[in-house]
Design a protein around this motif. Structure first.
Motif, mmCIF file in Angstrom:
data_model
loop_
_atom_site.group_PDB
_atom_site.id
_atom_site.type_symbol
_atom_site.label_atom_id
_atom_site.label_comp_id
_atom_site.label_asym_id
_atom_site.label_seq_id
_atom_site.Cartn_x
_atom_site.Cartn_y
_atom_site.Cartn_z
ATOM 1 N N SER A 5 0.859 -1.172 0.000
ATOM 2 C CA SER A 5 0.000 0.000 0.000
ATOM 3 C C SER A 5 0.900 1.228 0.000
ATOM 4 O O SER A 5 2.118 1.119 0.125
ATOM 5 N N LYS A 6 0.292 2.405 -0.133
ATOM 6 C CA LYS A 6 1.080 3.629 -0.217
ATOM 7 C C LYS A 6 0.482 4.709 0.669
ATOM 8 O O LYS A 6 -0.730 4.872 0.741
ATOM 9 N N LEU A 7 1.359 5.436 1.325
ATOM 10 C CA LEU A 7 0.968 6.592 2.129
ATOM 11 C C LEU A 7 0.960 7.815 1.225
ATOM 12 O O LEU A 7 1.952 8.127 0.578
ATOM 13 N N TRP A 8 -0.152 8.515 1.178
ATOM 14 C CA TRP A 8 -0.272 9.692 0.328
ATOM 15 C C TRP A 8 0.293 10.920 1.022
ATOM 16 O O TRP A 8 0.419 10.962 2.245
ATOM 17 N N ALA A 24 -5.565 1.279 5.996
ATOM 18 C CA ALA A 24 -5.105 0.314 4.985
ATOM 19 C C ALA A 24 -5.330 -1.112 5.486
ATOM 20 O O ALA A 24 -5.767 -1.983 4.720
ATOM 21 N N PHE A 25 -5.042 -1.369 6.764
ATOM 22 C CA PHE A 25 -5.286 -2.700 7.329
ATOM 23 C C PHE A 25 -6.770 -3.061 7.222
ATOM 24 O O PHE A 25 -7.113 -4.180 6.860
ATOM 25 N N TYR A 36 4.996 -0.856 2.725
ATOM 26 C CA TYR A 36 4.217 0.368 2.844
ATOM 27 C C TYR A 36 5.062 1.511 2.279
ATOM 28 O O TYR A 36 6.042 1.930 2.893
ATOM 29 N N LEU A 37 4.702 1.974 1.119
ATOM 30 C CA LEU A 37 5.467 2.999 0.429
ATOM 31 C C LEU A 37 5.086 4.384 0.941
ATOM 32 O O LEU A 37 3.926 4.643 1.266
ATOM 33 N N GLY A 49 8.221 8.478 9.064
ATOM 34 C CA GLY A 49 8.796 7.149 9.111
ATOM 35 C C GLY A 49 9.537 6.793 10.381
ATOM 36 O O GLY A 49 10.256 5.815 10.413
ATOM 37 N N ARG A 50 9.343 7.557 11.427
ATOM 38 C CA ARG A 50 10.077 7.231 12.663
ATOM 39 C C ARG A 50 9.566 5.928 13.244
ATOM 40 O O ARG A 50 8.387 5.593 13.101
#
Length: 51
Positions: A5-8, A24-25, A36-37, A49-50
């Motif tokens: 999936s991708k984070l917008w 997404a889950f 997860y992009l 992204g921490r």
């Protein structure tokens, strides 16, 4: 099967990212994703992204 999936961009930031990942889950009806992009990661890499 490899689930991705991708984070917008509009979902950047630590707390917002966690909520988007939860959606997404739910959408995939899974407990995990293989990848997860982060769309345009240069916007807020450290907050999004921490660990």
């Amino acid at each position: 099967m490899f689930v991705t999936s991708k984070l917008w961009v509009q979902d950047m930031g630590y707390e917002i990212t966690k909520a988007a990942l939860g959606r997404a889950f739910e959408r995939f009806q899974l407990d995990y994703l293989d990848l997860y992009l982060i769309h345009q990661p240069y916007v807020n890499v450290y907050g999004t992204g921490r660990p």
